[in-house]
Design an enzyme around this catalytic site. Structure first.
Site, PDB file in Angstrom:
ATOM      1  N   HIS A  42      -2.586   6.392   4.433  1.00 42.99           N
ATOM      2  CA  HIS A  42      -1.151   6.338   4.758  1.00 42.99           C
ATOM      3  C   HIS A  42      -0.514   7.640   4.270  1.00 42.99           C
ATOM      4  O   HIS A  42      -0.661   8.013   3.098  1.00 42.99           O
ATOM      5  CB  HIS A  42      -0.472   5.166   4.041  1.00 42.99           C
ATOM      6  CG  HIS A  42      -0.855   3.811   4.581  1.00 42.99           C
ATOM      7  ND1 HIS A  42      -1.681   3.616   5.672  1.00 42.99           N
ATOM      8  CD2 HIS A  42      -0.502   2.567   4.156  1.00 42.99           C
ATOM      9  CE1 HIS A  42      -1.820   2.309   5.894  1.00 42.99           C
ATOM     10  NE2 HIS A  42      -1.121   1.660   4.987  1.00 42.99           N
ATOM     11  N   CYS A  86       0.815  -1.227   0.000  1.00 41.70           N
ATOM     12  CA  CYS A  86       0.000   0.000   0.000  1.00 41.70           C
ATOM     13  C   CYS A  86       0.847   1.276   0.000  1.00 41.70           C
ATOM     14  O   CYS A  86       0.659   2.175  -0.819  1.00 41.70           O
ATOM     15  CB  CYS A  86      -0.973  -0.017   1.179  1.00 41.70           C
ATOM     16  SG  CYS A  86      -0.307  -0.743   2.683  1.00 41.70           S
ATOM     17  N   THR A 107      -6.579   1.229   1.589  1.00 37.36           N
ATOM     18  CA  THR A 107      -7.366   0.070   1.130  1.00 37.36           C
ATOM     19  C   THR A 107      -8.006   0.314  -0.235  1.00 37.36           C
ATOM     20  O   THR A 107      -8.571  -0.616  -0.813  1.00 37.36           O
ATOM     21  CB  THR A 107      -8.451  -0.349   2.158  1.00 37.36           C
ATOM     22  OG1 THR A 107      -9.316   0.759   2.395  1.00 37.36           O
ATOM     23  CG2 THR A 107      -7.840  -0.834   3.452  1.00 37.36           C
ATOM     24  N   LYS A 141       9.682  -3.841   1.870  1.00 38.77           N
ATOM     25  CA  LYS A 141       8.836  -3.747   0.667  1.00 38.77           C
ATOM     26  C   LYS A 141       8.974  -2.369   0.022  1.00 38.77           C
ATOM     27  O   LYS A 141       9.078  -2.243  -1.189  1.00 38.77           O
ATOM     28  CB  LYS A 141       7.366  -3.986   1.035  1.00 38.77           C
ATOM     29  CG  LYS A 141       7.072  -5.401   1.503  1.00 38.77           C
ATOM     30  CD  LYS A 141       5.624  -5.499   1.981  1.00 38.77           C
ATOM     31  CE  LYS A 141       5.428  -6.645   2.940  1.00 38.77           C
ATOM     32  NZ  LYS A 141       4.231  -6.521   3.767  1.00 38.77           N
TER      33      LYS A 141
HETATM   34  N1  NAP Z   1      -4.988  -3.609   4.723  1.00 32.99           N
HETATM   35  C1  NAP Z   1      -4.320  -2.940   3.791  1.00 32.99           C
HETATM   36  O1  NAP Z   1      -4.300  -1.699   3.753  1.00 32.99           O
HETATM   37  C2  NAP Z   1      -3.550  -3.696   2.737  1.00 32.99           C
HETATM   38  C3  NAP Z   1      -2.985  -2.963   1.715  1.00 32.99           C
HETATM   39  C4  NAP Z   1      -2.273  -3.620   0.718  1.00 32.99           C
HETATM   40  C5  NAP Z   1      -2.157  -4.986   0.764  1.00 32.99           C
HETATM   41  N2  NAP Z   1      -2.705  -5.700   1.776  1.00 32.99           N
HETATM   42  C6  NAP Z   1      -2.601  -7.161   1.728  1.00 32.99           C
HETATM   43  O2  NAP Z   1      -3.910  -7.653   1.392  1.00 32.99           O
HETATM   44  C7  NAP Z   1      -4.135  -8.921   2.004  1.00 32.99           C
HETATM   45  C8  NAP Z   1      -5.387  -8.834   2.888  1.00 32.99           C
HETATM   46  O3  NAP Z   1      -5.155  -7.876   3.901  1.00 32.99           O
HETATM   47  P1  NAP Z   1      -6.282  -7.430   4.935  1.00 32.99           P
HETATM   48  O4  NAP Z   1      -5.735  -6.253   5.601  1.00 32.99           O
HETATM   49  O5  NAP Z   1      -7.594  -7.359   4.286  1.00 32.99           O
HETATM   50  O6  NAP Z   1      -6.280  -8.691   5.944  1.00 32.99           O
HETATM   51  P2  NAP Z   1      -7.430  -9.205   6.917  1.00 32.99           P
HETATM   52  O7  NAP Z   1      -8.314  -8.082   7.336  1.00 32.99           O
HETATM   53  O8  NAP Z   1      -6.753 -10.006   7.968  1.00 32.99           O
HETATM   54  O9  NAP Z   1      -8.300 -10.198   5.995  1.00 32.99           O
HETATM   55  C9  NAP Z   1      -7.831 -11.420   5.516  1.00 32.99           C
HETATM   56  C10 NAP Z   1      -9.040 -12.279   5.177  1.00 32.99           C
HETATM   57  O10 NAP Z   1      -8.600 -13.495   4.561  1.00 32.99           O
HETATM   58  C11 NAP Z   1      -9.508 -14.529   4.906  1.00 32.99           C
HETATM   59  N3  NAP Z   1      -8.794 -15.803   4.815  1.00 32.99           N
HETATM   60  C12 NAP Z   1      -7.762 -16.248   5.553  1.00 32.99           C
HETATM   61  N4  NAP Z   1      -7.357 -17.462   5.132  1.00 32.99           N
HETATM   62  C13 NAP Z   1      -8.160 -17.784   4.084  1.00 32.99           C
HETATM   63  C14 NAP Z   1      -8.248 -18.917   3.223  1.00 32.99           C
HETATM   64  N5  NAP Z   1      -7.447 -19.963   3.332  1.00 32.99           N
HETATM   65  N6  NAP Z   1      -9.210 -18.904   2.262  1.00 32.99           N
HETATM   66  C15 NAP Z   1     -10.049 -17.873   2.130  1.00 32.99           C
HETATM   67  N7  NAP Z   1     -10.029 -16.768   2.930  1.00 32.99           N
HETATM   68  C16 NAP Z   1      -9.087 -16.724   3.878  1.00 32.99           C
HETATM   69  C17 NAP Z   1     -10.022 -14.188   6.303  1.00 32.99           C
HETATM   70  O11 NAP Z   1     -11.402 -14.500   6.303  1.00 32.99           O
HETATM   71  P3  NAP Z   1     -12.064 -15.693   7.166  1.00 32.99           P
HETATM   72  O12 NAP Z   1     -12.561 -15.061   8.396  1.00 32.99           O
HETATM   73  O13 NAP Z   1     -13.167 -16.163   6.272  1.00 32.99           O
HETATM   74  O14 NAP Z   1     -11.033 -16.771   7.404  1.00 32.99           O
HETATM   75  C18 NAP Z   1      -9.856 -12.654   6.382  1.00 32.99           C
HETATM   76  O15 NAP Z   1     -11.095 -11.999   6.236  1.00 32.99           O
HETATM   77  C19 NAP Z   1      -2.858  -9.254   2.801  1.00 32.99           C
HETATM   78  O16 NAP Z   1      -2.029 -10.053   1.989  1.00 32.99           O
HETATM   79  C20 NAP Z   1      -2.234  -7.872   3.020  1.00 32.99           C
HETATM   80  O17 NAP Z   1      -0.851  -7.935   3.197  1.00 32.99           O
HETATM   81  C21 NAP Z   1      -3.416  -5.094   2.766  1.00 32.99           C
END
Ligand code: NAP
Length: 367
Positions: free
Chosen positions: A238, A145, A325, A201
């Site tokens: 951010h 991000c 996001t 990163k």
């Molecule tokens: N947050 C940001 O600003 C941001 C920005 C850029 C990139 N990212 C990247 O984007 C990705 C998601 O980030 P996030 O912040 O949204 O994380 P998060 O809030 O922890 O959400 C991750 C989701 O993945 C699901 N999950 C976990 N294992 C799974 C599986 N095996 N199959 C299907 N669903 C699964 C979980 O849902 P369940 O409850 O259904 O298990 C959870 O809702 C990460 O790789 C992160 O590094 C995040």
């Protein structure tokens, strides 16, 4: 035009919710499948703690969350991944092998030699890298991000003057840590001066995005980035403070004009998620600010301000802010998929069905 069926992996998370928000009424994509792990089997409305201000459509709330192995390539051809890093990589590889076009936010494939780290306004030519993937599907990655926000801010400087050295400090919002994220007891009345893996990163990914595609491979840019990343008690957004060293001398007017003139190509401007101005200049002494500026361009524009140029015409200080996001994650992925669709790179229904048949028996769920 009939809409393309899409799925969101990790739909209940911070990024997954942004995908749902941006896809529930998309003109080119039809949201057909919400995928989770712990939440599978429940309706989306029961499972999610809905954070975006846009209301969740009742038809989406009523949809049952499925597991990855329930994905049907006859129904869905594009998969948006908001899976946790580490888990995401092998799942995304198998989905691409089954013919899905995967647009991912996870870090796992970002530095693969055949995966573009795409920002269509900055490096549209990198999309051609997918021709090196073995198919029949494909993987296109988003940067981290903060790396997307920084790279967009640097792109006009890089084009106009060259950028040799960059020192950044980030002030990153809470949603960057996912949902439910950092404990309140750790962040209220506090700043946490460490985010695991984030500085590495920021130091590597802009070099790939700003690199040159030569003989079918990316030659990373020579830019040197040094970063310090902090978590602050801001909900979304951010903010990145930047000290850059330009490769050639410039005047303040030239620098401001480079940002001002930065526009998408006509091809990119025609995409539904593309902001008219990917960079908005804030002339006020105390802007950009997360609460006031993160929604610029529907969350897809970054805001630049506090611009100061040293007397030598090469040392440049500024602040760039973006929505983590949206432009930093889900919005960027959706824009990348729109760009790939406009370029005719998404798998057709015929290739999807054929690849599903040929990979029958391949287990998709690895998590
Ligand atoms: N947050 C940001 O600003 C941001 C920005 C850029 C990139 N990212 C990247 O984007 C990705 C998601 O980030 P996030 O912040 O949204 O994380 P998060 O809030 O922890 O959400 C991750 C989701 O993945 C699901 N999950 C976990 N294992 C799974 C599986 N095996 N199959 C299907 N669903 C699964 C979980 O849902 P369940 O409850 O259904 O298990 C959870 O809702 C990460 O790789 C992160 O590094 C995040």
């Amino acid at each position: 035009m009939s809409r393309v069926g899409v799925a969101v992996l990790g739909a209940t998370g911070a990024v997954g919710q942004r995908f749902v928000e941006r896809l529930q009424d998309h003109p080119w994509f039809e949201l057909r499948c919400l995928v989770g792990d712990g939440s599978a089997g429940r309706t989306y409305g029961e499972a999610v703690t809905w954070l975006p201000a846009t209301p969740l459509k009742p038809s989406v709330a009523a949809r049952r969350i499925v597991r990855i192995d329930d994905l049907d390539p006859r129904d869905v051809s594009v998969v948006f991944s908001a899976l946790p890093s580490g888990k995401a990589g092998p799942i995304e590889s198998l989905l691409a092998a089954r013919g899905f076009a995967v647009f991912t936010n996870a870090r796992d494939h970002r530095l693969d030699g055949d995966v573009p780290l795409l920002i269509p306004e900055v490096n549209p030519e990198h999309l051609a890298l997918v021709a090196r993937q073995r198919g029949p599907g494909l993987i296109v990655a988003n940067g981290n991000c903060s790396a997307i926000i920084l790279t967009l801010g640097l792109a006009p400087l890089h084009r106009g003057f060259g950028v040799a050295d960059v020192h950044v400090a980030t002030l990153q919002g809470l949603s960057g840590a996912g949902y439910p994220g950092v404990s309140a007891l750790d962040i209220v009345d506090n700043v946490v001066p460490f985010i695991g893996g984030e500085e590495e990163k920021l130091e590597v990914e802009p070099r790939k995005t700003l690199g040159v595609l030569r003989d079918g491979a990316i030659v990373p840019d020579g830019l040197r980035v040094q970063a310090t990343c902090t978590r602050v008690a801001v909900r979304e957004g951010h903010l990145v403070t930047v000290h850059a060293r330009l490769s050639r001398q410039a005047t303040l007017d030239e620098v401001l004009a480079a940002w001002e003139a930065f526009r998408p190509s006509a091809e990119v401007a025609a995409l539904p998620s593309a902001p008219a101005r990917p960079i908005e200049l804030r002339p006020e002494a105390d802007r950009p600010q997360p609460r006031r500026d993160r929604d610029a361009g529907d969350g897809m524009a970054v805001s630049v301000g506090r611009v100061r140029l040293d007397e030598d015409g090469r040392g440049l200080r500024f602040v760039v802010l973006g929505h983590n996001t949206i432009r930093g994650a889900a919005g960027q992925s959706v824009l990348n998929a729109e760009f790939a669709l406009a370029r005719g790179l998404l798998p057709t229904p015929r290739t999807r069905v054929a690849s599903a048949a040929s990979s029958a028996g391949v287990p998709v769920a690895l998590a």
